[in-house]
Design a protein around this motif. Structure first.
Motif, PDB file in Angstrom:
ATOM      1  N   ILE A 110       0.848  -1.198   0.000  1.00 21.04           N
ATOM      2  CA  ILE A 110       0.000   0.000   0.000  1.00 21.04           C
ATOM      3  C   ILE A 110       0.884   1.248   0.000  1.00 21.04           C
ATOM      4  N   VAL A 111       1.910   1.258   0.848  1.00 22.96           N
ATOM      5  CA  VAL A 111       2.836   2.395   0.901  1.00 22.96           C
ATOM      6  C   VAL A 111       3.543   2.569  -0.449  1.00 22.96           C
ATOM      7  N   LEU A 112       3.984   1.454  -1.027  1.00 26.01           N
ATOM      8  CA  LEU A 112       4.648   1.514  -2.335  1.00 26.01           C
ATOM      9  C   LEU A 112       3.711   2.078  -3.399  1.00 26.01           C
ATOM     10  N   ARG A 113       2.475   1.642  -3.388  1.00 27.99           N
ATOM     11  CA  ARG A 113       1.493   2.109  -4.379  1.00 27.99           C
ATOM     12  C   ARG A 113       1.229   3.599  -4.218  1.00 27.99           C
ATOM     13  N   ALA A 114       1.300   4.088  -2.983  1.00 27.31           N
ATOM     14  CA  ALA A 114       1.009   5.497  -2.724  1.00 27.31           C
ATOM     15  C   ALA A 114       2.204   6.403  -2.992  1.00 27.31           C
ATOM     16  N   THR A 115       3.416   5.900  -2.753  1.00 25.44           N
ATOM     17  CA  THR A 115       4.604   6.764  -2.786  1.00 25.44           C
ATOM     18  C   THR A 115       5.659   6.362  -3.808  1.00 25.44           C
ATOM     19  N   GLY A 116       5.636   5.105  -4.246  1.00 27.86           N
ATOM     20  CA  GLY A 116       6.707   4.608  -5.090  1.00 27.86           C
ATOM     21  C   GLY A 116       7.904   4.113  -4.300  1.00 27.86           C
ATOM     22  N   ASN A 117       7.841   4.193  -2.965  1.00 26.91           N
ATOM     23  CA  ASN A 117       8.945   3.760  -2.102  1.00 26.91           C
ATOM     24  C   ASN A 117       8.596   2.457  -1.399  1.00 26.91           C
ATOM     25  N   ALA A 118       9.579   1.552  -1.350  1.00 24.85           N
ATOM     26  CA  ALA A 118       9.403   0.281  -0.650  1.00 24.85           C
ATOM     27  C   ALA A 118       9.886   0.443   0.782  1.00 24.85           C
ATOM     28  N   VAL A 119       8.928   0.536   1.714  1.00 26.53           N
ATOM     29  CA  VAL A 119       9.230   0.790   3.126  1.00 26.53           C
ATOM     30  C   VAL A 119       8.366  -0.126   3.977  1.00 26.53           C
ATOM     31  N   THR A 120       8.932  -0.632   5.068  1.00 26.39           N
ATOM     32  CA  THR A 120       8.163  -1.442   6.012  1.00 26.39           C
ATOM     33  C   THR A 120       8.414  -0.955   7.424  1.00 26.39           C
ATOM     34  N   SER A 121       7.610  -1.445   8.339  1.00 26.04           N
ATOM     35  CA  SER A 121       7.739  -1.077   9.750  1.00 26.04           C
ATOM     36  C   SER A 121       8.440  -2.202  10.510  1.00 26.04           C
ATOM     37  N   PRO A 122       8.973  -1.929  11.702  1.00 28.13           N
ATOM     38  CA  PRO A 122       9.687  -2.964  12.456  1.00 28.13           C
ATOM     39  C   PRO A 122       8.845  -4.189  12.772  1.00 28.13           C
ATOM     40  N   ASP A 123       7.554  -3.991  13.084  1.00 25.78           N
ATOM     41  CA  ASP A 123       6.717  -5.145  13.421  1.00 25.78           C
ATOM     42  C   ASP A 123       6.501  -6.044  12.214  1.00 25.78           C
TER      43      ASP A 123
END
Length: 533
Positions: free
Chosen positions: A176-189
């Motif tokens: 979802i974050v990638l689709r919104a921003t173009g960046n591949a990011v995840t959270s620690p959990d």
């Protein structure tokens, strides 16, 4: 022009997305819900199309824009939480190469059992492998096949063409974050429950010890950042679809468990909450790591300041009620389902059948995808009310099975009420039943179905500087429920029967429930032998 004073907070669950507009006072000003389908092509398989998640979000935001016409000018940022333990494989542009294998998908159970096993053995794991996972990640991939390593092994074996073209490996919220921003990011959990990350304090990052054996390049994995950090700006394309302004901050967010924990209000060390939705879990923040390999729960690194978050997850809760209601009438709406629950809970029933709620296997306090649901003691006298009552009691007894282990964990606040969130928390009769079953005071959170929206918005509010940290308490009202002594005695007896049923029936389930993992030929052969017998 009005200041930007609203956060769009989205909670992507198993059946749909709940989206809320949250103001600076951390109150929801408007909400919208949109559903999306789940495909169950074979026993033990469960898939969703990532584009369906995005389309649902677009529809929900459009609905909210009708309620709040100036949303485009008032939106200060976007954040989401999402179901965890999914596997989305994309190309270099972030386009999914196949449907997502969601948390409910257990097709890789045979493969992951082989992968983690070997002599000498402890708890079914090779001792050396287990020690490495526990020391680095404070846990290990579940043998049920729910986690990413097993799903990766399945793709490598059965869809090698997809695997060769995979350039990014993501969880649901990451995509979802990638689709919104173009960046591949995840959270620690989310990184933690991939069981490919080093989550030791001060060492958060992807672990070569776990990625190399799986053949996963670090370039395929997203960057790990705290949930309150900005993952990127809303792209022109995404803004156009959502009807918002390009450049808005999109925050990393977190998984659904972390969001529910923040939204539950149980924020003190050792304070517990229970989520009762499609699935269920028991969770709580602790000062340091906790681990219980016997009962299959541990702390993970949360998206909120990396604080340890204990999770004891169970596969089926509200889904059991939806299943039995579907048998009664597949066209039932939510209000009619509420009426059925009310009728079952108020009917004069001496002793309903025993229901074992493992419709999709179980993770805690036992990790076994081969467990299956069952009714014990059905008779010609049983009807809709007694059957539905049996399902509700079975769900509560299953929660108690895990709760009894969690409450003995060092540092747990036994003197504090347990906060209850999730869809079933909105039904007063179920809250009382659960309080009786657990013999525990329960505090029902205001708007319990929106705990995830409330919790993840805390992360965005922290990132925007609206609050100093995600732990700031608010003045939300809670409804307190206390156990009824006579019903406590009843559930104590039923709990003994429940555990006895597990001990007697589970060996048969393990023999007869083949075919929910990778080795379908063995299942077919086993069924033929059973039929011949």
């Amino acid at each position: 022009m009005q200041s930007r004073d609203l956060i769009i907070a989205a909670d992507f669950g198993t059946s749909g997305v709940k989206v809320g507009l949250v103001g600076r006072n951390m109150r929801r000003e408007a909400t919208a819900t949109e559903n999306y389908p789940t495909s169950l092509p074979q026993p033990g398989w469960a898939e969703q199309a990532p584009d369906d998640w995005w389309t649902a979000l677009v529809r929900a935001v459009a609905q909210l824009s009708k309620e709040v016409p100036d949303l485009r000018d008032r939106c200060a940022g976007i954040v989401c939480c999402a179901q965890m333990c999914g596997l989305v494989c994309t190309d270099g542009d972030g386009v999914p190469l196949r449907p997502c294998l969601i948390w409910l998908d257990k097709r890789s159970s045979d493969l992951i059992r082989d992968y983690v096993s070997g002599l000498p053995t402890a708890f079914g794991y090779n001792v050396v492998k287990l020690a490495r996972w526990l020391s680095i990640s404070n846990g290990a991939p579940a043998m049920s096949g729910v986690d990413a390593p097993g799903k990766i092994l399945w793709l490598q074996k059965h869809e090698p063409d997809v695997w060769k073209r995979t350039e990014r490996i993501l969880d649901v919220g990451d995509w979802i974050v990638l689709r919104a921003t173009g960046n591949a990011v995840t959270s620690p959990d989310r990184a933690n429950v991939s069981w490919m990350a080093d989550t030791r304090p001060g060492r958060l990052g992807w672990a070569e010890a776990f990625t190399r054996p799986l053949g996963v390049a670090h370039s395929c994995l997203p960057k790990i950042t705290e949930g309150s950090e900005v993952a990127g700006e809303l792209t022109e394309a995404a803004a156009g679809e959502l009807g918002l302004v390009a450049g808005l901050p999109v925050f990393t967010g977190c998984g659904d468990v972390n969001a529910a924990a923040l939204g539950s209000g149980a924020l003190g060390s050792g304070e517990l909450h229970i989520y009762a939705g499609t699935s269920s879990w028991i969770g709580g923040f602790y000062e340091t790591r906790r681990l219980n390999p016997i009962h299959k729960f541990a702390t993970i690194t949360s998206a909120a300041e990396n604080r340890p978050l204990l999770i004891s997850t169970q596969e089926s809760c509200g889904s059991c009620l939806e299943w039995v209601a579907g048998l009664v009438d597949p066209t039932l709406n939510e209000a009619e389902l509420e009426d059925i629950m009310e009728s079952a809970l108020t009917a004069d029933i001496d002793l309903p059948p025993m229901f074992l709620p493992w419709l999709a296997g179980e993770r805690s306090p036992v990790d076994d995808n081969r467990l299956r649901g069952a009714f014990i003691g059905l008779s010609l006298n049983d009807g809709r009310d007694s059957t539905v009552r049996a399902v509700l009691e079975g769900v509560a007894l299953n929660l108690r099975w895990a709760f009894d282990a969690v409450k003995r964990q060092r540092g747990t606040r036994r003197d504090a009420p347990v906060h209850l969130v999730g869809g079933l928390a909105g039904h007063a009769g179920f809250c009382q039943l659960l309080s009786n079953c657990l013999n525990q005071d329960i505090a029902v959170v205001e708007a319990p179905n929106y705990a995830g929206v409330r919790g993840v918005s805390r992360l965005a509010a922290t990132g925007l500087g609206w609050v100093d940290n995600p732990w700031q308490a608010d003045d939300r009202k809670m409804i307190e429920v206390s156990p009824e002594p006579d019903r406590v005695l009843y559930f104590n007896e039923r709990m003994d029967e429940f555990k006895h049923a597990y001990r007697r029936i589970s060996p048969w389930m393990r023999r007869s429930s083949r075919g929910y993992g990778d080795d379908r030929s063995a299942w077919s052969e086993g069924r033929e032998k059973t039929d011949d017998a």
